[in-house]
Structure formats: C-alpha cells, structure tokens
Design an enzyme around this catalytic site. Structure first.
Site, PDB file in Angstrom:
ATOM      1  N   CYS A 133       0.751  -1.252   0.010  1.00 47.14           N
ATOM      2  CA  CYS A 133      -0.176   0.065  -0.189  1.00 47.14           C
ATOM      3  C   CYS A 133       0.789   1.241  -0.029  1.00 47.14           C
ATOM      4  O   CYS A 133       0.352   2.249  -0.286  1.00 47.14           O
ATOM      5  CB  CYS A 133      -1.053  -0.105   1.210  1.00 47.14           C
ATOM      6  SG  CYS A 133      -0.082  -0.100   2.727  1.00 47.14           S
TER       7      CYS A 133
ATOM      8  N   HIS B  52      -1.633   1.172   7.597  1.00 48.14           N
ATOM      9  CA  HIS B  52      -2.239   1.217   6.281  1.00 48.14           C
ATOM     10  C   HIS B  52      -2.444   2.455   5.584  1.00 48.14           C
ATOM     11  O   HIS B  52      -2.615   3.338   6.400  1.00 48.14           O
ATOM     12  CB  HIS B  52      -3.567   0.340   6.314  1.00 48.14           C
ATOM     13  CG  HIS B  52      -4.142   0.312   4.873  1.00 48.14           C
ATOM     14  ND1 HIS B  52      -3.529  -0.421   3.788  1.00 48.14           N
ATOM     15  CD2 HIS B  52      -5.445   0.784   4.315  1.00 48.14           C
ATOM     16  CE1 HIS B  52      -4.364  -0.366   2.664  1.00 48.14           C
ATOM     17  NE2 HIS B  52      -5.519   0.104   2.917  1.00 48.14           N
TER      18      HIS B  52
END
Lengths: 701, 89
Positions: free
Chosen positions: A299, A655
C-alpha cells in the site's frame, strides 16, 4: 457560406499564382527580420506611392551583394505584358503599378536609370518566372527594404489600420478606412490579403475565406520565415559590428520553435481511422480512476502511484508520449510509469496489478525490497530519484545500484516506517565503514532535499543549482531551499541554495519543541498572527511552515566559522523558499524514531485547500527585513491541494490510503483496489501525512 | 512621425521582435483567453453560420483594447523608447 474557400478564388488561381502568393507572404506578411546594413544616410521619407529609387545608397548596396535581382511588382499580377504602361522611376502612380528597381551592375549610373528600367521592364515580360525565383534567394535586405518602403496605404499613407494588399495587382489599402474596399470595387479585384495575419479576404463573400491551397502556402511560408528568423538570430551576433547594434543583444528575444496547433500526420490519421472508438471526457467521468491490487504490504507504493497518476502535469507529459527512452535494458522506470498512465487512463475499471512496477522498484531501490511494510514518503523520494535518473538514460549516469542498492537494513532492523533521507552519499560511506545507521539530529535540515545530484553528475556532489537538470521530474518537483546562516558577531550572511523535492515538517508533540517559534520569544508568532497556546488552537500547515522558516539559534555548541570575522561565532540559521516547485509535497513527520523512542504522532494538523506560499519565500523575508511593505501575494505562489496520503495505524503496522482530486472539485478515496467517492470535508478532516499541492498559475519561462 | 518610426522598426527587425514579445505577454496575462471568450459570446449570439470576421472585429475590438493590462503597455512603450533612444537618426 462554406467554412472553407469560396468560388471567387478561381479567377485568381491561374498561371503562376502560387509563386506570386508566396512572394507576397515572404515579402510582406512574414518577412524574416534581418539586420540591414546600417548606413549613415537614412532613407528619405516616402510620400505615398513613391519609391526612393534615387537613394544613392541603393545601387551600391545591391552591388555589394550578389546576385542582383529585380522585384517587379507586376509579376504579382501574372500579367507580364511588355505593353503595360511603364511608371517612371520617380514613382508616379499609374493604375497602381509601381516598380522598384535594383541596380543591375556596379557601373549603372543613376542618371541612366530611367533607361535601364524600361529595358528591364521589357525583359521582365519574358523572364518573369526567373526573376521571381531570384527574389527568394536573396532574403534579407530586399525583404526589409520592400517592407519598410512599401507597406503603406496607397490612398492615405497609413501603415496601420489593418493594411491589406490586393492579390491581383499592386495596391495596398487600409481595411479600417475602407480604402482597399474602394479599390476592390473600382478594379473588380475581389481578393485581398491581410498583411498582419495573412488572411485572405473575399469582397464578394464579404468575409475572410480559407482556401485549402492558399492556407497550405501560408503555413509553409510562415514556417520558413520562422526558421529563417531563428537561424538569423543565431548568426546575427558575430556580425554585430556596429556600436548601435550592440545594444540589440539584450533586446534579442529567443523565439524558438513557433507554436503551431497539433495537426495529425498521415500516420496518425491512419491510426485514428483504424481505431474509431472515442472516449468523451464528461464532467462526471471516472477515467483516470483505477484501483491497485495490494501485492503484500504494497500500500505504500499504491498510495504514491495514485498521487503521481493524478498530478496534472505529469499525466499530460506521459499521455502525450513525451518520454523517449534511451535505456538499453527493459528496466526503465519511466517507461513503466508511462505504461502505468496508459493503464490508468484506459477506461478499464478493474483494479490494476502493478507487479512490473514493484519488480522495477525492487531492482532499483533495494532498500525498499521485500514484503515488510515500508514508508510511503521514502518510496516517493526513491521513485522520484529513479525516474529522474532514468529520464536521461543510463549512458551518462552511474549505475543506480552503486548508489542505492548498497543500502541494506542494518542489523536486520528496518527503521520503519520513517527514515530520514539525509545525504545518501554520507550514508553510503558509513556503510562501507560498517558503522551504525545514524539518526539525524532534528536541528539539521531535515527535509529530503539532499537527493542525489543531477542525472549526469555522479560524484555525489550536491547540486547547488536546482535548475541544471531539465528532466520532467526536475521541472515539476524540484524547488530551491535557501539557507541563510547569520553570524551573530558581524551579522554577515552566508547563503546556500539546495534543491528539494519535498518539505519535511516537524509537528507539535514530537520530542523537539514546536513552540515557541522564534528564538527568545515566548509563543509570539511571526507575521503578527493572533495565536494562543498550542494546547488551545489547532495546529495548521502554515504554523508548521512558519516553524520551518523561523530563524534558529544554532547554539554555543555549534559555532560556525564565519568568513567575515574569521573566527568561530554563534549564528542563527533560517530556511526560506528560494524557488517553488510546480508541485509542492509536504511531509508531516509523524513517525518519530529518535534514539529515545519510536512512535507515531497523531496530532491533527489542519491543512487548507488553497495555500499561499508567499510569506515563506526568500523574497518575502528580504522585503520584510528591509522594512518594505510586503506586497499582496501575487499569483505565482498560490497552490491548490490535489492529493493527500494518509496513514492509519501504528508504527509497527498500518495502512496507507490516498485522497485524489478529479475534475477540479471531486475527490476520491483510493484504498488499494477500492475507489470511493469522498467529500471535501473527508479530505480536510483527515490526519494527513503527505500533502501534494499544485501551483495554480504556471509561469512563462 | 509614426511612419518614420515604423519604418525604422521594420528595418532593424525590431518590429517582429516586439510583436512576438507582445504576443507572449498577452497570452501570459490571460488577455488572449479573455478575448477568445468574448469572441465565443459573439459567435453564440449571431450563430456560427452567419457571423463574419468583421462582426467579431467591430464587437470585440473596443472591449479587447480596454482589457490590455497597463503593465504590458508600459513594457512595450519602454522598449520602443529604448530602441528610439539608441537609434535616433
């Protein structure tokens, strides 16, 4: 009225009309700007219709350059009958036909001019074509002389007023005063050409017409004139012998290639025909939005890719195929980016799998390889660096491996998620000696401006001039950071300017004190803003920028040798922006990993949609110091937010997601493969880790 | 007077340069886009089939002249003055 030509041109398109039209374009519309040989005697002023062929300098001048040629105006009309009434040399107008004579030979006496002209005239009748051709070969003097002398209305002598030239005879008339209209009516010459822009006017249609053939000629002549102008400008300088002309050097405008709108080539037309599918960009279309599959903690890469693919200038660069690859191998990251843009703007809605990109990243930035979680900011800098190198191909720059690849995690510990990207080459040296990874003191410049030097320079020298490389990455992302060190004893200032790709900003709540902003003061803030104790009000991005650009005491332990006093003195240091990049990236330092602790700072920092960087510019600081009133911010420093990268989670595991701006006022959240619509409030309320701003107004360079 | 100046400008090639400079400045400051927008309005009003260049010229010229920023005018004037100062016959 058809959008193209009209039928009235047919009367004109006879015999050698193309050549004649070209002559007109060359002599009067787009003549090259050549320096004439300056003479002490100036040209006598003309009254309308007169040509100063008696000017004593004329034959001499012409004799000096060879071959001589004759411009016979009559040739424009394609009627070169010898029987046409000749005009005398003194230029008395007769039916608008006037001749300009150029000396034929060195010895032609001015007295005998009338004689020779008539002879010439008769010869013209026979040799019409040859003479026209000869004009083209003698560019420069003739054109300018012709232009200077004859570009006036035959009725009123004006040279402005939208001067037009009749296409069928030699007549110049103003459009605004309708002189050319009168001529058209009287002579029934229906076509005239606008000498300013080359447009062809038809008096029957009462409008400008666009005949395909004539447009073609116009375009060709324009291009030729430009090329000539360019060539002459370059060759001009050595010829500047005259004192008066020396001053011209700074008056020279480098015109460069003339801008012309895109016209498809044959090949492109073919391609367009074979691929008839067209995509229409509406206000709500989602072209450009595409999810990215997470390949295992990637990510950090996905979020940056989203930000880059939505950087308007970068997108335009890649979608117009501007990258010409010079790399031999298949590992050019710029080519891969280009591919990526194609994928994003293809209209496919399924998420894209960036495995090739990931592989290339691992190849070129070893420290980011592996499936552990990485830092998005670090990836951004590494990506920009590799792109910057690859933009020039590997023929000049050192193999990337030597500079980046050696960076391995030390002792098996990734200092994730945030590593200070300090001078890479210092790090490499410490690698060689096997010393520990050094954490950087916050006091030193902590933003990532010390990127690797230019594409062609591989000694690891810090580039002082941010403008020396011209790849697209530098053009878009590189700014200049000015660092002023002021000696407290003699107040001498030593200034350096370093290039930067992003600005790393300290946040309140970190171990380094955020407040007070200026040394010695107590919470008082620059620019006179009313601001209370940090505990009360929200910290804004501008607060962080103010802190970044504050003068800072370097302390008694860090005395700098002053070249003014020749001794070690205490000094203050201040950073300001010397030159702003087109895309400014702000990195909020949320990941603290000093020797004492590693943690994430989650202080909310509010950032604006529109940002004005004027107060942080080096020029503003100077005017403030000189006591000048700080002029209201000009448009050069205004920025708009277009992408925000956020991190959710802790230092150990988290994240990344990105908000990107589409179509000026629509925002979308990109969470790996999932794209959702977002509101502007969502964006502005988010924590913010990397903030991407784009200049609102682009300067003309 | 004007004719003499113009003549000089053309001969020395300065006129072309000034034209290009002016063109660049007017694009930069957005004047061209403004005038384009005005033209579009006129075309919409008259209808694309019926409008002539003359219509556009008469309708847009006065407004266009007003829209030229003073800074551009000043700069061009300065250059012309400098040129004349250098080449006064």
């Amino acid at each position: 009225m058809s959008p193209a030509g009209c039928s009235h041109v047919n009367g004109f398109k006879v015999d050698n009309w193309k050549q004649n039209l070209r002559v007109i374009y060359q002599c009067f519309v787009w003549s090259g700007s050549v320096e004439t040989r300056k003479r002490k005697d100036s040209y006598p002023v003309m009254d309308s219709g007169c040509f100063p062929s008696q000017s004593p300098t004329l034959p001499e001048r012409v004799a000096a350059s060879s071959p001589p040629s004759l411009i016979c105006f009559r040739h424009w009309s394609c009627r070169s009958t010898a029987g046409d009434a000749p005009s005398s040399l003194r230029g008395a107008e007769e039916g608008g036909d006037v001749e300009l004579k150029r000396g034929l030979s060195k010895n032609s006496p001015s007295g005998g001019k009338a004689e020779t002209t008539r002879k010439q005239r008769n010869q013209c009748g026979r040799k019409s074509e040859n003479l026209c051709v000869r004009i083209f070969r003698n560019k420069g003097v003739r054109h300018l002389l012709t232009l200077a002398k004859s570009c006036m209305c035959h009725m009123c002598g004006a040279h402005l007023n939208r001067l037009h030239s009749c296409l069928q005879c030699v007549f110049f008339g103003c459009f605004s005063k309708k002189h050319i209209h009168e001529h058209a009516k009287n002579k029934r010459h229906n076509l005239a050409i606008d000498l300013l822009y080359g447009g062809i006017y038809c008096f029957v249609c009462q409008d400008y017409i666009y005949d395909k053939d004539m447009e073609q000629i116009a375009k060709e002549e324009q291009r030729k004139a430009w090329k000539l102008q360019e060539r002459l400008q370059i060759s001009m300088k050595p010829n500047l012998r005259y004192r008066a002309l020396k001053s011209f050097e700074d008056a020279f405008i480098r015109i460069g290639e003339k801008y012309s709108m895109w016209e498809p080539t044959k090949r492109e037309l073919e391609l367009l025909r074979h691929n008839p599918k067209r995509r229409k960009i509406t206000a709500n279309c989602t072209i450009g939005l595409r999810g990215l599959i997470n390949l295992g903690n990637t990510c950090f890469m996905n979020c940056i890719v989203q930000a880059l693919t939505h950087t308007p200038l970068l997108r335009d660069f890649f979608l117009s195929d501007r990258h010409k690859c010079e790399m031999q191998s298949n590992s050019c990251l710029v080519c891969e980016m280009s591919q990526l843009f194609q994928e994003f703007y293809s209209g496919h809605r399924s998420p894209h799998i960036p495995f090739r990109l990931l592989h290339l990243v691992w190849t070129h930035a070893r420290h980011l390889a592996g499936y552990e979680q990485q830092d998005a900011h670090e990836f951004l800098i590494a990506a920009l660096d590799v792109l910057h190198r690859h933009c020039k191909g590997t023929s000049h720059s050192q193999p990337i491996r030597a500079l980046l690849g050696v960076l391995q995690p030390i002792g098996g510990v990734h200092a994730w998620p945030c590593r200070e990207w300090v001078n890479k080459h210092k790090r490499v040296k410490s690698e060689e000696t096997g010393s520990e990874w050094e954490d950087v003191e916050e006091k030193v410049e902590s933003s990532s401006f010390s990127r690797s030097s230019s594409c062609t320079d591989d000694n690891g020298k810090k580039a002082n001039n941010p403008n020396h490389c011209n790849c697209i990455i530098d053009q878009i992302f590189t700014g200049g950071l000015q660092s002023d060190v002021t000696c407290q004893a003699c107040h001498g200032v030593s200034t350096t300017i370093d290039p930067f790709w992003d600005i790393s900003l300290d946040l309140p709540g970190s171990s380094t004190p955020f407040w007070p902003l200026s040394p010695g003061s107590d919470g008082s803030v620059m620019n006179g803003d009313a601001h209370t104790h940090p505990g009360g009000a929200t910290t804004t991005l501008t607060d962080c920028l103010r802190r970044f650009t504050r003068p800072e005491h370097l302390g008694s332990s860090a005395k700098i040798k002053c070249s003014g006093c020749h001794s070690y003195q205490e000094s203050t240091k201040q950073l300001t922006m010397k030159r702003l990049p087109i895309v400014a990236c702000f990195h909020l330092k949320r990941f603290e990993h000093s020797a004492k602790l590693r943690r994430k700072i989650t202080t909310y920092v509010s950032f604006p949609l529109e940002l004005d960087m004027t107060p942080f510019m080096a020029s503003s600081k100077e005017s403030r110091m000189n006591g000048q009133y700080q002029t209201p911010a000009d448009n050069d420093n205004k920025y708009s937010l277009f992408a925000v990268v956020n991190h959710q989670g802790t230092l150990e595991s988290g994240h990344y997601t990105t908000f990107i701006r589409q179509h000026k006022d629509q925002w979308f959240k990109c969470d790996d493969a999932i794209i959702t619509k977002a509101s502007i409030t969502d964006v502005l309320d988010s924590e913010g880790y990397l903030l991407f701003y784009h200049k609102q107004f682009l300067e003309y360079e | 007077m004007r004719a003499v100046i113009n003549q000089k400008l053309i001969e020395m090639g300065e006129r072309e340069r000034l034209k290009e400079l002016l063109r660049a400045k007017l694009i930069e400051c957005g004047w061209r886009d403004q005038v384009k927008a005005l033209c579009k309005d006129v075309i919409k009003e008259k209808g694309i089939e019926n409008v002539t260049v003359e219509d556009l010229v008469t309708a847009v010229t006065p407004k266009g002249r007003v829209l030229v920023p003073d800074s551009v005018k000043r700069e061009l004037l300065q250059r012309i003055r400098a040129f004349l100062a250098q080449h006064s016959a």
